[in-house]
Design a protein around this motif. Structure first.
Motif, PDB file in Angstrom:
ATOM      1  N   SER A   1      -4.810  10.856   7.815  1.00  0.00           N
ATOM      2  CA  SER A   1      -4.061  12.142   7.760  1.00  0.00           C
ATOM      3  C   SER A   1      -4.379  12.652   6.787  1.00  0.00           C
ATOM      4  CB  SER A   1      -2.665  11.239   7.624  1.00  0.00           C
ATOM      5  OG  SER A   1      -2.473  10.861   6.375  1.00  0.00           O
ATOM      6  N   LYS A   2      -3.604  14.163   6.883  1.00  0.00           N
ATOM      7  CA  LYS A   2      -3.921  15.213   5.941  1.00  0.00           C
ATOM      8  C   LYS A   2      -2.539  15.487   5.546  1.00  0.00           C
ATOM      9  CE  LYS A   2      -8.287  17.052   7.066  1.00  0.00           C
ATOM     10  NZ  LYS A   2      -9.329  18.165   7.533  1.00  0.00           N
ATOM     11  N   PRO A   3      -2.385  16.220   4.344  1.00  0.00           N
ATOM     12  CA  PRO A   3      -1.211  16.831   3.669  1.00  0.00           C
ATOM     13  C   PRO A   3      -0.342  17.359   4.590  1.00  0.00           C
ATOM     14  CG  PRO A   3      -2.672  16.851   2.175  1.00  0.00           C
ATOM     15  CD  PRO A   3      -3.495  16.521   3.465  1.00  0.00           C
ATOM     16  N   ASP A   4      -1.079  18.075   5.569  1.00  0.00           N
ATOM     17  CA  ASP A   4      -0.106  18.883   6.275  1.00  0.00           C
ATOM     18  C   ASP A   4       0.515  18.299   7.349  1.00  0.00           C
ATOM     19  OD1 ASP A   4      -2.202  18.588   8.097  1.00  0.00           O
ATOM     20  OD2 ASP A   4      -3.033  20.946   8.285  1.00  0.00           O
ATOM     21  N   GLY A   5       0.456  16.987   7.761  1.00  0.00           N
ATOM     22  CA  GLY A   5       0.757  16.320   8.660  1.00  0.00           C
ATOM     23  C   GLY A   5      -0.044  16.075   9.959  1.00  0.00           C
ATOM     24  N   THR A   6      -1.352  16.409   9.844  1.00  0.00           N
ATOM     25  CA  THR A   6      -2.245  16.267  10.902  1.00  0.00           C
ATOM     26  C   THR A   6      -2.472  14.880  10.745  1.00  0.00           C
ATOM     27  OG1 THR A   6      -3.052  18.367  10.879  1.00  0.00           O
ATOM     28  CG2 THR A   6      -4.328  17.130  12.067  1.00  0.00           C
ATOM     29  N   ILE A   7      -2.816  14.224  11.881  1.00  0.00           N
ATOM     30  CA  ILE A   7      -3.218  12.598  12.007  1.00  0.00           C
ATOM     31  C   ILE A   7      -4.394  12.644  12.903  1.00  0.00           C
ATOM     32  CG2 ILE A   7      -2.628  10.426  12.829  1.00  0.00           C
ATOM     33  CD1 ILE A   7       0.482  11.202  12.605  1.00  0.00           C
ATOM     34  N   TYR A   8      -5.341  11.873  12.541  1.00  0.00           N
ATOM     35  CA  TYR A   8      -6.505  11.586  13.178  1.00  0.00           C
ATOM     36  C   TYR A   8      -6.764  10.266  13.712  1.00  0.00           C
ATOM     37  CZ  TYR A   8      -7.704  16.088  11.329  1.00  0.00           C
ATOM     38  OH  TYR A   8      -7.712  17.574  11.030  1.00  0.00           O
ATOM     39  N   LEU A   9      -7.165   9.741  14.911  1.00  0.00           N
ATOM     40  CA  LEU A   9      -7.208   8.519  15.412  1.00  0.00           C
ATOM     41  C   LEU A   9      -9.058   8.506  15.676  1.00  0.00           C
ATOM     42  CD1 LEU A   9      -4.463   8.191  18.126  1.00  0.00           C
ATOM     43  CD2 LEU A   9      -4.308   7.575  15.600  1.00  0.00           C
ATOM     44  N   ILE A  10      -9.721   7.794  14.840  1.00  0.00           N
ATOM     45  CA  ILE A  10     -11.013   7.646  15.391  1.00  0.00           C
ATOM     46  C   ILE A  10     -11.197   6.213  15.926  1.00  0.00           C
ATOM     47  CG2 ILE A  10     -13.261   7.652  13.875  1.00  0.00           C
ATOM     48  CD1 ILE A  10     -11.712   8.695  11.456  1.00  0.00           C
ATOM     49  N   TYR A  11     -11.782   6.665  17.389  1.00  0.00           N
ATOM     50  CA  TYR A  11     -11.804   5.529  18.083  1.00  0.00           C
ATOM     51  C   TYR A  11     -13.499   4.936  18.030  1.00  0.00           C
ATOM     52  CZ  TYR A  11     -11.973   2.568  22.461  1.00  0.00           C
ATOM     53  OH  TYR A  11     -11.967   1.670  23.249  1.00  0.00           O
ATOM     54  N   LEU A  12     -13.751   3.784  17.409  1.00  0.00           N
ATOM     55  CA  LEU A  12     -14.973   3.079  17.229  1.00  0.00           C
ATOM     56  C   LEU A  12     -15.509   2.562  18.369  1.00  0.00           C
ATOM     57  CD1 LEU A  12     -14.183   1.255  13.643  1.00  0.00           C
ATOM     58  CD2 LEU A  12     -14.756   3.722  14.358  1.00  0.00           C
ATOM     59  N   VAL A  13     -16.643   3.145  18.987  1.00  0.00           N
ATOM     60  CA  VAL A  13     -17.156   2.591  20.245  1.00  0.00           C
ATOM     61  C   VAL A  13     -18.100   1.515  19.807  1.00  0.00           C
ATOM     62  CG1 VAL A  13     -18.485   3.098  22.180  1.00  0.00           C
ATOM     63  CG2 VAL A  13     -16.861   4.961  21.280  1.00  0.00           C
ATOM     64  N   LYS A  14     -17.863   0.267  20.579  1.00  0.00           N
ATOM     65  CA  LYS A  14     -18.504  -0.845  20.228  1.00  0.00           C
ATOM     66  C   LYS A  14     -19.952  -0.653  20.834  1.00  0.00           C
ATOM     67  CE  LYS A  14     -14.705  -3.710  19.635  1.00  0.00           C
ATOM     68  NZ  LYS A  14     -14.004  -4.931  20.227  1.00  0.00           N
TER      69      LYS A  14
ATOM     70  N   GLY B   1     -10.979  14.864   2.970  1.00  0.00           N
ATOM     71  CA  GLY B   1      -9.568  15.488   2.613  1.00  0.00           C
ATOM     72  C   GLY B   1      -8.449  14.864   3.286  1.00  0.00           C
ATOM     73  N   THR B   2      -8.659  13.527   3.621  1.00  0.00           N
ATOM     74  CA  THR B   2      -7.725  12.637   4.393  1.00  0.00           C
ATOM     75  C   THR B   2      -7.403  11.720   3.382  1.00  0.00           C
ATOM     76  OG1 THR B   2      -9.229  11.320   5.376  1.00  0.00           O
ATOM     77  CG2 THR B   2      -8.662  13.088   6.685  1.00  0.00           C
ATOM     78  N   ARG B   3      -6.211  11.002   3.674  1.00  0.00           N
ATOM     79  CA  ARG B   3      -5.641   9.954   2.934  1.00  0.00           C
ATOM     80  C   ARG B   3      -5.201   8.660   3.852  1.00  0.00           C
ATOM     81  NH1 ARG B   3      -7.498  12.734  -0.546  1.00  0.00           N
ATOM     82  NH2 ARG B   3      -6.963  13.333  -2.121  1.00  0.00           N
ATOM     83  N   ALA B   4      -4.940   7.578   3.335  1.00  0.00           N
ATOM     84  CA  ALA B   4      -4.818   6.256   4.255  1.00  0.00           C
ATOM     85  C   ALA B   4      -3.054   6.322   4.649  1.00  0.00           C
ATOM     86  CB  ALA B   4      -4.735   5.227   3.109  1.00  0.00           C
ATOM     87  N   MET B   5      -2.994   6.126   5.808  1.00  0.00           N
ATOM     88  CA  MET B   5      -1.602   6.248   6.578  1.00  0.00           C
ATOM     89  C   MET B   5      -1.444   5.104   7.127  1.00  0.00           C
ATOM     90  SD  MET B   5      -0.442   9.115   9.428  1.00  0.00           S
ATOM     91  CE  MET B   5       0.870   8.709  10.428  1.00  0.00           C
TER      92      MET B   5
ATOM     93  N   MET C   1       0.826  -1.156  -0.065  1.00  0.00           N
ATOM     94  CA  MET C   1       0.028  -0.107  -0.062  1.00  0.00           C
ATOM     95  C   MET C   1       0.866   1.147  -0.027  1.00  0.00           C
ATOM     96  SD  MET C   1      -1.970  -2.259   0.102  1.00  0.00           S
ATOM     97  CE  MET C   1      -3.476  -0.886  -0.502  1.00  0.00           C
ATOM     98  N   PHE C   2       0.082   2.405  -0.158  1.00  0.00           N
ATOM     99  CA  PHE C   2       0.706   3.749  -0.225  1.00  0.00           C
ATOM    100  C   PHE C   2       0.440   4.581   0.773  1.00  0.00           C
ATOM    101  CE2 PHE C   2      -2.700   4.412  -2.837  1.00  0.00           C
ATOM    102  CZ  PHE C   2      -3.084   5.805  -2.684  1.00  0.00           C
ATOM    103  N   THR C   3       1.217   5.720   1.065  1.00  0.00           N
ATOM    104  CA  THR C   3       0.620   6.528   2.148  1.00  0.00           C
ATOM    105  C   THR C   3       0.874   7.957   1.575  1.00  0.00           C
ATOM    106  OG1 THR C   3       2.971   6.827   3.001  1.00  0.00           O
ATOM    107  CG2 THR C   3       1.670   4.932   3.979  1.00  0.00           C
ATOM    108  N   ASN C   4       1.033   8.297   0.435  1.00  0.00           N
ATOM    109  CA  ASN C   4       0.955   9.615  -0.166  1.00  0.00           C
ATOM    110  C   ASN C   4      -0.254   9.744  -0.840  1.00  0.00           C
ATOM    111  OD1 ASN C   4       1.253   8.485  -2.663  1.00  0.00           O
ATOM    112  ND2 ASN C   4       3.609   8.865  -2.470  1.00  0.00           N
ATOM    113  N   THR C   5      -0.461  10.845  -1.478  1.00  0.00           N
ATOM    114  CA  THR C   5      -1.707  11.267  -2.151  1.00  0.00           C
ATOM    115  C   THR C   5      -1.921  10.963  -3.796  1.00  0.00           C
ATOM    116  OG1 THR C   5      -0.932  13.563  -2.619  1.00  0.00           O
ATOM    117  CG2 THR C   5      -2.188  13.114  -0.574  1.00  0.00           C
ATOM    118  N   SER C   6      -0.747  10.041  -4.004  1.00  0.00           N
ATOM    119  CA  SER C   6      -0.777   9.881  -5.588  1.00  0.00           C
ATOM    120  C   SER C   6      -1.922   9.025  -5.861  1.00  0.00           C
ATOM    121  CB  SER C   6       0.752   9.230  -5.836  1.00  0.00           C
ATOM    122  OG  SER C   6       0.683   8.971  -7.230  1.00  0.00           O
TER     123      SER C   6
END
Length: 494
Positions: A417-430, A401-405, A16-21
């Motif tokens: 993640s976003k191109p500016d380096g911001t990372i998001y952790l989405i916690y899935l509550v069961k 506006g995010t991409r896989a990371m 897999m890739f981690t950039n926006t290409s």
């Protein structure tokens, strides 16, 4: 819609890739994804990958019976081809005539596309894909090339001021700033140049040999081109041309043939008839003409490997891993693709978790909602969209506006993640979860050790510490009860 070869992509094993290409080459079975070269299309694809969430709608006269769209008039031995409605389902020709006569009673007078568009926008959807024509050939737009259409005098809705349903839907959704996408079936089981009435239909394919009847086949190619170009000329800005019926193609490629072979091993014999038939509708020529009408148009020639499949569409499932090219999972929200009476809709929790899972793997979610025969959505559909929208109002920045990371997903936490380096952790509550951990450990963390963590749900800063590729985030005790009541919560790392 029921058969979608891109399901195969869920079985991929790939890097897999981690950039926006969007130019990455990837193995899809034994074929390669063919990257687009048109700069306008590339730019639009990049924007489309930012949208993340769209609406798919299957609708036609078949909604009156609450059956699977189109497939019951296809003479193949599959569950979705069963004939369960009508006065004489055991007589194929009588059934097909009765099915096609559903247009004479189709009168969705409660049709209100503005209401749908507002609900979609409030849910956070950014584009719509509407079935302008399914395999049965009934056109939900005012085409000049057939009388089997919503605006024909034999259809009672033709006298309604909003009878040109596709135009009304596109206009309403564009007014809410959503992109417009036209679903269009390449096979047409009503058109005599596809299913010649001289012969009985044999399966889903053309029922004669195109190479032995070139004039008749050319008539069908012209008909298909004319209808598509009509949609791209008279219906305002169209962003996506979403073509279904992947068996209508120049020739079956090796991936399709190998898929057919698997059906044979599973005794799924219906697919094997005419599998090598050449149904060339001159897609390269069509796409070229289409982009003169709509520059930058995204074309999705589903299940046909090559340059005209700008993104892939796993159907009613989420791939196990990220895919190294643009992709979109189309998922049923409730019932079936077409309207089902007393449909049970997925919960808001399930929809939100599905969206987060897809986005973490670099894809988009296209959620299907089917209108009723009267032209309404079920209350369950509105309730679902409202719940999604409430969540997106708070957490949307971790979606759009995010991409896989990498690591994409760990435990029950999705990473974007976003191109500016911001990372998001989405916690899935069961469902039914009673406790939350006192800290979240983010493995393989490569970011700054001075990172700051913020909980989007409450805007609280969270204590965190980074060491040896691990980031530890503290969850305050006084916030746990509130967070457990959410479907999911998002931590921003910046």
């Amino acid at each position: 819609m029921k058969i979608s070869l891109p399901f195969i992509v869920a079985l991929l094993t790939c890097t897999m890739f981690t950039n926006t290409s969007i130019m990455a080459q990837a193995i899809y079975e034994d074929e390669r994804y063919v990257p687009e070269t048109d700069p306008l299309v590339l730019e639009k694809l990049e924007k489309w990958q930012d949208l993340k969430f769209g609406l798919l709608m299957h609708w036609g006269p078949y909604s009156q019976w609450g059956i699977v769209e189109s497939w019951s008039i296809c003479p193949e031995e599959y569950g979705w081809c069963e004939r369960k409605k009508g006065s004489n389902p055991d007589n194929y020709f009588a059934y097909k005539k009765e099915y096609e006569n559903l247009r004479k009673t189709f009168n969705p007078v409660k049709f209100d596309p503005d209401k749908w568009a507002k609900a979609a926008k409030n849910a956070g959807m950014k584009y719509v894909v509407f079935t302008t024509k399914h395999h049965d050939g009934f056109s939900m737009f005012d085409t000049k090339y057939t009388d089997y259409k919503i605006t024909d005098a034999q259809t009672p809705f033709s006298t309604h001021p909003k009878s040109n349903i596709t135009k009304e839907i596109f206009t309403s959704f564009r007014n809410q700033d959503l992109w417009a996408g036209a679903y269009f079936s390449k096979p047409d089981w009503h058109m005599p140049a596809y299913w010649d009435p001289y012969y009985p239909p044999r399966d889903r394919n053309v029922n004669y040999e195109p190479e032995s009847n070139p004039q008749k086949w050319q008539e069908y190619v012209d008909f298909t081109h004319n209808q598509i170009l009509e949609l791209l000329t008279d219906y305002g800005k169209v962003d996506i041309l979403w073509l279904d019926g992947g068996w209508v193609a120049k020739k079956p490629n090796s991936a399709i043939s190998s898929w057919y072979d698997r059906q044979l091993k599973n005794n799924e014999t219906g697919y094997l008839k005419y599998r090598n038939i050449n149904q060339d509708i001159k897609m390269d020529e069509l796409v070229q003409k289409a982009r003169v009408k709509q520059p930058g148009l995204i074309v999705v020639d589903r299940a046909v490997h090559g340059k005209n499949q700008n993104y892939l569409t796993p159907e009613n499932r989420v791939p196990e891993k990220p895919l190294p090219y643009p992709w979109e999972s189309c998922i049923i929200a409730g019932g079936g693709w077409s309207y089902a009476f007393n449909a049970k809709y997925m919960s808001g929790r399930e929809a939100i978790h599905t969206l987060a899972d897809i986005v973490a793997k670099g894809g988009n979610l296209l959620l299907n909602i089917a209108p009723s025969p009267e032209g309404e959505w079920d209350a369950g559909a509105y309730q679902l969209l409202n719940e999604i929208g409430t969540w997106m109002d708070v957490n949307g920045e971790g979606i759009y506006g995010t991409r896989a990371m990498a690591p994409y997903k760990f435990d029950n936490i999705c990473v974007t993640s976003k191109p500016d380096g911001t990372i998001y952790l989405i916690y899935l509550v069961k469902e039914g979860q009673r406790t939350l951990p006192s800290e979240i450990t983010f493995p393989d963390y490569k970011g700054s050790k001075n990172v700051k963590a913020k909980l989007l749900e409450t805007n609280n800063r969270l204590k965190c510490s980074a060491s040896e590729d691990v980031l530890t985030i503290k969850i305050p005790e006084n916030l746990k009860e509130k967070l457990l009541k959410t479907n999911a919560f998002t931590i921003q790392l910046k």
